[in-house]
Design an enzyme around this catalytic site. Structure first.
Site, PDB file in Angstrom:
ATOM      1  N   GLY A 197       0.734  -1.132  -0.029  1.00 45.99           N
ATOM      2  CA  GLY A 197      -0.077  -0.113  -0.076  1.00 45.99           C
ATOM      3  C   GLY A 197       0.766   1.247  -0.012  1.00 45.99           C
ATOM      4  O   GLY A 197       2.083   1.172  -0.396  1.00 45.99           O
TER       5      GLY A 197
ATOM      6  N   TYR B  93      -7.808  -4.978 -12.554  1.00 44.86           N
ATOM      7  CA  TYR B  93      -6.403  -5.367 -13.265  1.00 44.86           C
ATOM      8  C   TYR B  93      -5.452  -6.131 -12.389  1.00 44.86           C
ATOM      9  O   TYR B  93      -5.095  -7.163 -12.658  1.00 44.86           O
ATOM     10  CB  TYR B  93      -5.890  -4.030 -13.673  1.00 44.86           C
ATOM     11  CG  TYR B  93      -4.432  -4.386 -14.282  1.00 44.86           C
ATOM     12  CD1 TYR B  93      -4.082  -4.759 -15.448  1.00 44.86           C
ATOM     13  CD2 TYR B  93      -3.268  -4.157 -13.615  1.00 44.86           C
ATOM     14  CE1 TYR B  93      -2.831  -4.830 -16.102  1.00 44.86           C
ATOM     15  CE2 TYR B  93      -2.052  -4.331 -13.971  1.00 44.86           C
ATOM     16  CZ  TYR B  93      -1.934  -4.770 -15.196  1.00 44.86           C
ATOM     17  OH  TYR B  93      -0.671  -4.950 -16.027  1.00 44.86           O
TER      18      TYR B  93
ATOM     19  N   SER C  10      -5.064 -10.245 -18.561  1.00 49.51           N
ATOM     20  CA  SER C  10      -6.147  -9.634 -17.524  1.00 49.51           C
ATOM     21  C   SER C  10      -7.243  -9.020 -18.061  1.00 49.51           C
ATOM     22  O   SER C  10      -8.243  -8.851 -17.500  1.00 49.51           O
ATOM     23  CB  SER C  10      -5.420  -8.325 -16.769  1.00 49.51           C
ATOM     24  OG  SER C  10      -5.253  -7.439 -17.771  1.00 49.51           O
TER      25      SER C  10
ATOM     26  N   ASP D 208      -8.494  -3.979 -20.101  1.00 50.65           N
ATOM     27  CA  ASP D 208      -9.097  -3.594 -19.227  1.00 50.65           C
ATOM     28  C   ASP D 208      -8.915  -2.212 -18.813  1.00 50.65           C
ATOM     29  O   ASP D 208      -9.814  -1.667 -17.941  1.00 50.65           O
ATOM     30  CB  ASP D 208      -8.326  -4.571 -17.999  1.00 50.65           C
ATOM     31  CG  ASP D 208      -6.824  -4.268 -17.865  1.00 50.65           C
ATOM     32  OD1 ASP D 208      -6.368  -3.219 -17.981  1.00 50.65           O
ATOM     33  OD2 ASP D 208      -6.365  -5.332 -18.457  1.00 50.65           O
TER      34      ASP D 208
END
Length: 485
Positions: free
Chosen positions: A118, A258, A299, A362
Site C-alpha cells: 500500500g 487489473y 487480465s 481492461d
C-alpha cells in the site's frame, strides 16, 4: 513508496504482495510457494524472514522470487515454523536492496519483521517529524515509518504500541508483522488493499494478499481481514482485535479491474466473474458492429468473454502472449514498458485478416501499450479496430498503493476521448461507465455504499491524501469526511 517530491518523480508508489504462515514445518518454503502465487503483484524484489524458536532470520534481494532464491542455501538458512514474505514493485531509482522487504529490526528487547502493501499518504510529514526527533532511517520506503512509530510509543505492551502507531498513519495499507511470539495482520480503515486469512490445520494459519496464494498451498480460506482490524496469530490461535472502529469499506476497484489474479476472491466476489460482468455491461453500454472480439491477454480475457457473450460476436484469440514476459504496466520506466509490448504479444494474422475487430482491454493508463497493440492488429490484416475498455476513463491520480500518482501520466486526464482515439490509432474508443463497473463488482452484500474506491474515474476520494494534496489542488475532486481514529 519513496518519500520524494512529486515533481521529481513520475511514480512514487508500489503495489506489492505479502504472505505469512504460523506453526507450519518448513515455513519459509511454504512462504516461497505463496509468494510465487503473488509474483504478479511485484517483480522488482523479494524477501522472506523466518522465525526459528523466537530467533528471526532474513534473506532478501533484487529481482524475481526465483532469482532471489536461486541459491538453495538461502531457503535452507530460513529454518523454523513461522515466516513472512514480500514481493515488491519498486519505482524507478528506488530499487536498492535497502528497500526490499520484509524489513527486520533488532530492538533491545525483541526482533520485529515488517512487510507492507500500500501507501501511507502522510508519510512525508511523519518522516520529517520522526527525523526532527532524532530517528535515523535506513531506507527511503514509507514502510519503515511504522517501525519508528512503534518504538517511540510509551504504551506498555507491543500490541498497544502497534495500535497507537496504526492510528497515526493514513492512506491504504495492509501490514504484516512478525515478532518472536506471533504474527500480526492489520488493514487500513477503508480496506483499500485485499488481505485474507487461511488455515492449514487447527493451529496453523496463513496471511496472504490474495486467496490465489491460499489455493497454491492448499490452505482453507477463513475470512477477509476487515478494515481497521488487527489480527494476531500465535500458539494460542487467532485473536481478532481492532485498532479503530471508525471504518468504511472502500476497496480499490483496480484490484478487480487489473491487479488481482482472476482466480482470487476479494470480499466475497470472484475476480474473474466480476471482470466477465464488466465485459457484459460494456457490450450493453457501448455496442459496435464487428466480426470478432479479441482480448488483450491476460487480465482482459475475462471481460472479453463477457463482451462476446453479451454481444453475440465470436471471441477469437487474435493476440498471443509470451508467458515468460513480465506485465508491462508495472515495468518501472516508460522505455521498458514500450519495449516489453512487442516482446510479450504477437498477432495471429490468419484470425485477424480482413476482420472488423472489437479489441477489449481492461484499462488505458498511459496509452503506449494500446497504440502498439492496435498497430500490430492492423499489420496482421485487421480491417477495423474498435477499442472497448472494461473500466471507466482513468482521469485522476491514485494515492492508495497504485503506481499512478501524477495526472500528467494519465492520458485521459490530458486528452479528450477523440484525441486519445487518434493517438492510439483506433476506429472508435469507448469506456465502461462508473455505474457499470460498480454493478459488475457488486458489493451490495457488504452493506451501505458501493464498498469501492472509484476516485481514479470520478475524482471522489474516500479520504484526504495529505502529503499529495498539491497534486489534486487544481482538479475537480471530492474528499469524503475523514475517518477519525
Amino acid at each position: 513508496m519513496e518519500i520524494e517530491s512529486l515533481s521529481e518523480n513520475k511514480s512514487l508508489n508500489e503495489e506489492c504482495g505479502i504472505f505469512g504462515v504460523w506453526n507450519v514445518p518448513d515455513a519459509a518454503q511454504l512462504t516461497f510457494y505463496g509468494l510465487h502465487a503473488l509474483q504478479h503483484r511485484g517483480q522488482e524484489g523479494a524477501g522472506i524472514v523466518s522465525n526459528n524458536n523466537g530467533q528471526l532470520w532474513q534473506e532478501r534481494g533484487l529481482g524475481l522470487l526465483s532469482k532471489v532464491f536461486a541459491d538453495p542455501q538461502k531457503l535452507a538458512n530460513l529454518t523454523g515454523k513461522a515466516a513472512i514474505g514480500h514481493v515488491r514493485y519498486a519505482t524507478a531509482g528506488s530499487n536498492g536492496v535497502e528497500n526490499i522487504q520484509p524489513f527486520m529490526v533488532n530492538f533491545n528487547d525483541m526482533q520485529v519483521a515488517l512487510g507492507h502493501n500500500g501507501n501511507i499518504t502522510n508519510a512525508k510529514t511523519l518522516r520529517k517529524q520522526l527525523e526532527d526527533e532524532g530517528a535515523i532511517f535506513q531506507s527511503s520506503s514509507d514502510t519503515e515509518i511504522l517501525l519508528h512509530l512503534i518504538r517511540r510509543s510509551k504504551k506498555a505492551t507491543f500490541e498497544e504500541q502497534l495500535k497507537e502507531a496504526l492510528n497515526q498513519v493514513r492512506g491504504g495499507f495492509a501490514f504484516l508483522l512478525m515478532t518472536p511470539d506471533g504474527i500480526y495482520g492489520a488493514l487500513d480503515p477503508h480496506g483499500f488493499r485485499p488481505f485474507v486469512i487461511g488455515k492449514l490445520a487447527d493451529d496453523s494459519y496463513v496471511f496472504a494478499s490474495e486467496t490465489a496464494a491460499l489455493n497454491a498451498i492448499n490452505a482453507e480460506f477463513v475470512r477477509d481481514v476487515e478494515p481497521g482490524e488487527l489480527v494476531k496469530i500465535d500458539d494460542h490461535g487467532m485473536k481478532i482485535d481492532h485498532y479503530t472502529d471508525n471504518t468504511e469499506l472502500a476497496i480499490d476497484s483496480m484490484e478487480y479491474v487489473y491487479f488481482a489474479r482472476p482466480d482470487s476472491t476479494i470480499c466475497g466476489v470472484n475476480v474473474h466473474q466480476a471482470r466477465e460482468r464488466m465485459g457484459k455491461n460494456l457490450a450493453k453500454e457501448k455496442p459496435v458492429a464487428a466480426d470478432i472480439v479479441v482480448g488483450v491477454p491476460n487480465s482482459s480475457l475475462s471481460a472479453t468473454l463477457g463482451y462476446s457473450q453479451q454481444s453475440g460476436i465470436p471471441n477469437e484469440m487474435g493476440l498471443i502472449k509470451n508467458q515468460y514476459i513480465a506485465r508491462t504496466f508495472i515495468e518501472p520506466t516508460q522505455e521498458r514498458r514500450e519495449k516489453a509490448v512487442r516482446m510479450k504479444l504477437s498477432a495471429v494474422s490468419s484470425v485477424l485478416q480482413d476482420q472488423r475487430v472489437v479489441l477489449v482491454d481492461d484499462s488505458i493508463v498511459r496509452g503506449t501499450t494500446s497504440k502498439y497493440i492496435i498497430q500490430m492488429l492492423r499489420e496482421a490484416g485487421a480491417k477495423e479496430v474498435h477499442v472497448r475498455i472494461a473500466s471507466p476513463a482513468f482521469k485522476y491520480p491514485s494515492f492508495y498503493g497504485v503506481d499512478m500518482q501524477t495526472s500528467k501520466e494519465l492520458i485521459a486526464a490530458n486528452f479528450t476521448k477523440d484525441e486519445i482515439k487518434a493517438k492510439i490509432g483506433a476506429d472508435s474508443l469507448e469506456y465502461l461507465s462508473t455505474d457499470g463497473l460498480i454493478a459488475a463488482i457488486d458489493l451490495k452484500h457488504r452493506g451501505a455504499g458501493t464498498g469501492l474506491t472509484t476516485a481514479y474515474f470520478d475524482g471522489n476520494y474516500p479520504s484526504p491524501v495529505y502529503d499529495y494534496e498539491k497534486e489534486v489542488a487544481n482538479q475537480a475532486v471530492t474528499f469524503q469526511p475523514e475517518l477519525k481514529n
